[in-house]
Design a protein around this motif. Structure first.
Motif, PDB file in Angstrom:
ATOM      1  N   ARG A 116       0.890  -1.098  -0.114  1.00 53.67           N
ATOM      2  CA  ARG A 116       0.046   0.103   0.426  1.00 53.67           C
ATOM      3  C   ARG A 116       0.959   1.350   0.521  1.00 53.67           C
ATOM      4  NH1 ARG A 116      -4.740   1.677   4.416  1.00 53.67           N
ATOM      5  NH2 ARG A 116      -5.856   3.798   3.100  1.00 53.67           N
ATOM      6  N   PHE A 118       1.036   5.060   0.033  1.00 54.79           N
ATOM      7  CA  PHE A 118      -0.265   5.973   1.985  1.00 54.79           C
ATOM      8  C   PHE A 118       0.226   7.865   0.977  1.00 54.79           C
ATOM      9  CE2 PHE A 118       0.951   2.260   3.660  1.00 54.79           C
ATOM     10  CZ  PHE A 118      -0.670   2.388   4.622  1.00 54.79           C
ATOM     11  N   THR A 122      -1.579  11.197   5.899  1.00 57.34           N
ATOM     12  CA  THR A 122      -2.605  10.160   6.125  1.00 57.34           C
ATOM     13  C   THR A 122      -2.175   9.504   8.356  1.00 57.34           C
ATOM     14  OG1 THR A 122      -3.682  10.195   4.119  1.00 57.34           O
ATOM     15  CG2 THR A 122      -3.727   8.273   5.988  1.00 57.34           C
ATOM     16  N   HIS A 132      -1.897   2.208  10.736  1.00 59.72           N
ATOM     17  CA  HIS A 132      -1.763   2.164   9.495  1.00 59.72           C
ATOM     18  C   HIS A 132      -0.794   1.188   8.946  1.00 59.72           C
ATOM     19  CE1 HIS A 132      -4.921   5.449   7.611  1.00 59.72           C
ATOM     20  NE2 HIS A 132      -4.231   5.919   8.074  1.00 59.72           N
ATOM     21  N   SER A 136      -2.370  -2.727   7.033  1.00 57.83           N
ATOM     22  CA  SER A 136      -2.374  -3.474   6.242  1.00 57.83           C
ATOM     23  C   SER A 136      -1.071  -4.416   6.066  1.00 57.83           C
ATOM     24  CB  SER A 136      -1.191  -2.060   5.326  1.00 57.83           C
ATOM     25  OG  SER A 136      -1.686  -1.111   5.010  1.00 57.83           O
TER      26      SER A 136
END
Length: 823
Positions: A116, A118, A122, A132, A136
């Protein structure tokens, strides 16, 4: 106690690491990797997980982000995740340094795969980065749900196997989100973690005002729930969502609901003390032991997750607590305090007040609301019927009955006479089983909306008593099928959605199916005739009769009774003799087909038809024969089909297999089939239980042997001959020859039993409430004076009953009420 000591050690190590991590950041070297292009490629080739920021120049905003990135490197190191930065101004790394969003993006890698990307906005601080990144990494383990239906699907999958931990987070990336993800990383293999941010789920969990609720955590006790329609009981964590609080809460969920001790409260050493939570001590006497224990368990359920409850046996010599005290509590790091309380509500209120005083940020409205929720759950704890408890819990749900025709005395006759197939449920609104089955009945009605020729209706027998009397309804709930050309048929299957749905679909097939030629017989046996129903049951039964046979009507009557259960055909023709000759049986006969390409089994009915004296008895005998002939020779036992196989009366030779379809499982099943094909297993009923599809089988196996052995495990259960249980030696190979030899040794008395099946009666989980004793307690003799006007014989009988119930009561004295629980 050892198990919980281990948990305590693990928790202490975690807390020590948590504290030392925060106190030693200034002295520890930086964990943030300063990557070059070459070292970055080496990380990609190592298949490790790494969070990398690619930048060019540093401005004040980026400098603040890099400080947070360095702090996250210390935190993520505990989870095996590396954190690094690469300066694109010094060394270009394609394609990450050439993109327009360079300096605005950070990427999470697992090997060469980008899990992922970011935005820097964020992952703005260490809590956002850790939460986060872990979310993930745990994407396949932590379920993200939005609606109550999605949560119910998670519960349905977890029932009977594992518990569920659900966290509600208002905004992702906050400290509460990080705490939830850290707990999921540690406990993810043990519990199913669920995360949500939506208000609908809060309303589903009973929160009246979702907008004012902070982050919350619920523990859903699904592992002990086996029925698909039964919801998972839940416990709310009342403390703020921090890493330490979550770990403590989960340890409390693992701890016993109630601990019993025989020493004074000051001398009790339990797991609750090491978890730094309040401990409540209640007392029990031998005369009221069961009632005291039930009361303590009820209090423990209401305070679960907040307080540890210990039941002290007051009659033990080691207990010196004065009789005037009936409750003792101890807050963390404080001395014990003795109290005299009147009821359980006072106990709960005491602890709620203590917790409110010691917990910051908890609003009074939420405390009152949660107390009301717990009061509702406490009333469920004392219900002695699981079905009634389930209905009571769901009493606030409104059922959508639009798919049903609610019949009255004005519409009933028209509905059942003008429909090709009218299905009617007769129920009572105050009957728990009726209301539980009504939900399944509605699901069936919705599933059959597109099926022509079938209508579903219902009759409330509490309101329309005349209808139920005329239809001879004596038990509730009852389902009757009204065919346009046959008498009403009663549904005798399981009270569940799947069973009833299958039954109604099969009821659309005529019973029997009249066949006029050998070609139609072949098509029927191969499943080509009514092939759309082959997925419901592959088994078909064909009756072979000559035109001169007088028992054809008996078969037709039996077929009508079995409509919806089995597909039956009837061939009355001269060519029936040829079919009988081909299968070496005498007419009349039955052919049982178990699917296309499988040789039908043939059974002669000549002996049974000649031995019966009346059509009705012969019809019932024929039904029993058909049901016996259609049983699977090596069935997989489940809740639905178990009664039919137990009625056979043979010892059960059960192979318990695990949840996974491994090579070992398939081989063991094949060896059982080989042993059965030899004919040496005729004295028992070979069968198997898949613990993945039937989790209750694990409890059965444990009750048989006292423990759960390595799987697959072969057990011989002699239900009808003394209840002895024999266990195939696990050190011997599970081969057909070994199985036959072992069974022979069991029959010869050369194998010792591994266990016994207890013949205990199933009573209610809580004792009956003695209202007369309560009346006598408040006003002595009040209840007794209403029972003295009896005949002499009845008086002697009551005295005998009193002697039986209370051995210390003499016939000359009136029975005294038993002592009551201390609360």
């Amino acid at each position: 106690m050892c198990r919980y000591s281990v948990y305590t050690v693990v928790l202490l190590l975690f807390l020590l690491g948590f504290i030392s991590k925060h106190h030693s950041k200034s002295t520890n070297p930086s964990k943030l990797l300063d990557l070059s292009a070459q070292s970055f490629r080496q990380i990609l080739q190592s298949s490790r997980t790494c969070f990398v920021y690619f930048g060019k120049h540093v401005n004040p905003g980026i400098e603040a982000f890099l400080e947070q990135l360095e702090m996250s490197a210390h935190a993520l190191e505990d989870y095996g995740i590396m954190v690094g930065k690469l300066n694109c101004s010094v060394e270009e790394e394609e394609p990450y340094c050439s993109r327009e969003e360079v300096m605005k993006k950070a990427h999470l890698f697992r090997g060469a795969e980008v899990l992922r990307s970011f935005d820097v906005d964020t992952v703005f601080d260490v809590n956002a980065i850790v939460s986060h990144v872990l979310f993930s990494v745990l994407f396949n383990e932590v379920r993200y749900v939005h609606t109550p239906a999605e949560l119910l699907a998670v519960e349905r999958a977890a029932r009977g196997t594992r518990d569920v931990v659900m966290g509600h987070i208002q905004v992702l990336g906050l400290p509460e989100h990080r705490a939830l993800m850290e707990a999921a990383f540690v406990y993810g293999t043990k519990y199913q973690f669920v995360q949500t941010t939506g208000a609908p789920l809060l309303k589903h969990m009973g929160v009246a005002d979702p907008a004012s609720v902070p982050a919350r955590l619920w523990f859903l006790h699904c592992s002990g729930v086996t029925h698909r329609s039964e919801p998972c009981p839940h416990t709310l964590m009342r403390k703020p969502l921090t890493t330490i609080n979550i770990h403590t809460f989960l340890q409390l969920m693992e701890a016993p609901l109630l601990v019993e001790a025989s020493v004074d409260p000051e001398e009790v050493n339990v797991v609750f003390s090491h978890l730094n939570v309040p401990v409540l001590f209640l007392f029990a006497q031998s005369e009221t032991m069961q009632l005291d224990r039930d009361t303590a368990q009820s209090v423990a359920r209401r305070l679960r997750g907040e307080v540890g409850v210990v039941l002290i046996h007051r009659d033990n010599l080691g207990v010196k607590t004065a009789l005037k005290y009936n409750a003792v509590y101890q807050l963390p790091q404080e001395e014990v305090r003795y109290l005299s309380l009147k009821n359980t509500d006072e106990v709960v209120n005491l602890f709620r007040e203590q917790l409110v005083q010691k917990t910051q940020g908890e609003e009074e409205e939420e405390a009152d609301e949660d107390e009301g929720d717990e009061d509702q759950w406490s009333s469920l704890d004392v219900l002695d019927d699981e079905v009634a408890e389930s209905v009571y819990r769901d009493r606030g749900l409104t059922l959508d009955t639009d798919s049903l025709s609610e019949l009255t005395d004005q519409t009933f006759s028209t509905a059942v006479t003008q429909s090709r197939l009218m299905v009617v449920l007769f129920y009572l609104k105050w009957d728990a089983v009726s209301m539980a089955f009504l939900q399944s009945y509605l699901e069936v009605a919705e599933a059959l909306e597109g099926v022509g020729g079938v209508e579903l209706g219902s009759v409330d027998c509490g309101e329309w008593t005349v209808i139920c009397r005329d239809q001879n309804i004596t038990s509730f709930p009852s389902v009757l099928l009204y065919h346009s050309t046959h008498p009403p048929q009663r549904y005798r299957g399981m009270l569940g959605t799947t069973s009833l749905h299958r039954f109604l679909l099969l009821s659309q097939v005529p019973s029997p199916v009249f066949l006029s030629s050998s070609a139609e017989v072949l098509s029927f046996l191969e499943g080509d005739l009514y092939n759309t129903h082959s997925t419901l049951t592959p088994i078909r039964v064909l009756g072979l009769y000559l035109p001169t046979d007088t028992d054809v009507l008996v078969f037709e009557e039996a077929a009508q009774s079995l409509r919806g259960e089995i597909i039956l055909g009837l061939f009355v023709h001269e060519e029936a003799q040829r079919w009988a000759d081909e299968h070496s049986v005498m007419l009349p006969a039955l052919l049982v087909s178990r699917g296309s390409g499988i040789q039908p089994e043939a059974h002669s009915l000549s002996s049974s038809s000649s031995s019966t004296s009346s059509t009705s008895s012969t019809s019932q005998d024929l039904i029993s024969q058909i049901q016996r002939f259609t049983l699977d020779p090596f069935p997989e036992l489940g809740v639905e089909n178990l009664p039919g196989y137990v009625e056979v009366g043979k010892p059960l030779l059960v192979l318990f297999v695990g949840g996974e379809e491994s090579v070992e499982v398939l081989q063991s099943l094949e060896e059982m089939r080989k042993a059965q094909s030899t004919g040496h297993l005729h004295s028992s009923l070979p069968c198997w239980i898949h613990l993945g599809r039937t989790p209750a089988g694990r409890s059965v196996l444990e009750s048989y042997l006292g423990f759960v052995p390595p799987l697959p495990a072969l057990v011989l259960s002699q239900l009808n001959t003394g209840g002895e249980v024999f266990h195939f030696p696990p050190e011997r190979p599970l081969l057909a020859a070994e199985i036959i030899q072992w069974l022979q040794r069991v029959q010869n008395g050369q194998e010792p039993p591994a266990g016994m099946i207890s013949d205990e009666a199933w009573g209610p989980p809580v004792p009956f409430y003695n209202f007369l004793s309560v009346m006598d307690e408040e006003a002595p003799g009040y209840a007794a004076q209403r029972s003295h006007k009896t005949k002499p014989g009845a008086k002697r009988g009551s005295e005998r009953g009193a002697e039986h119930n209370s051995p210390q009561t003499s016939p000359q004295t009136s029975p005294q009420p038993p002592p009551h629980t201390e609360l």
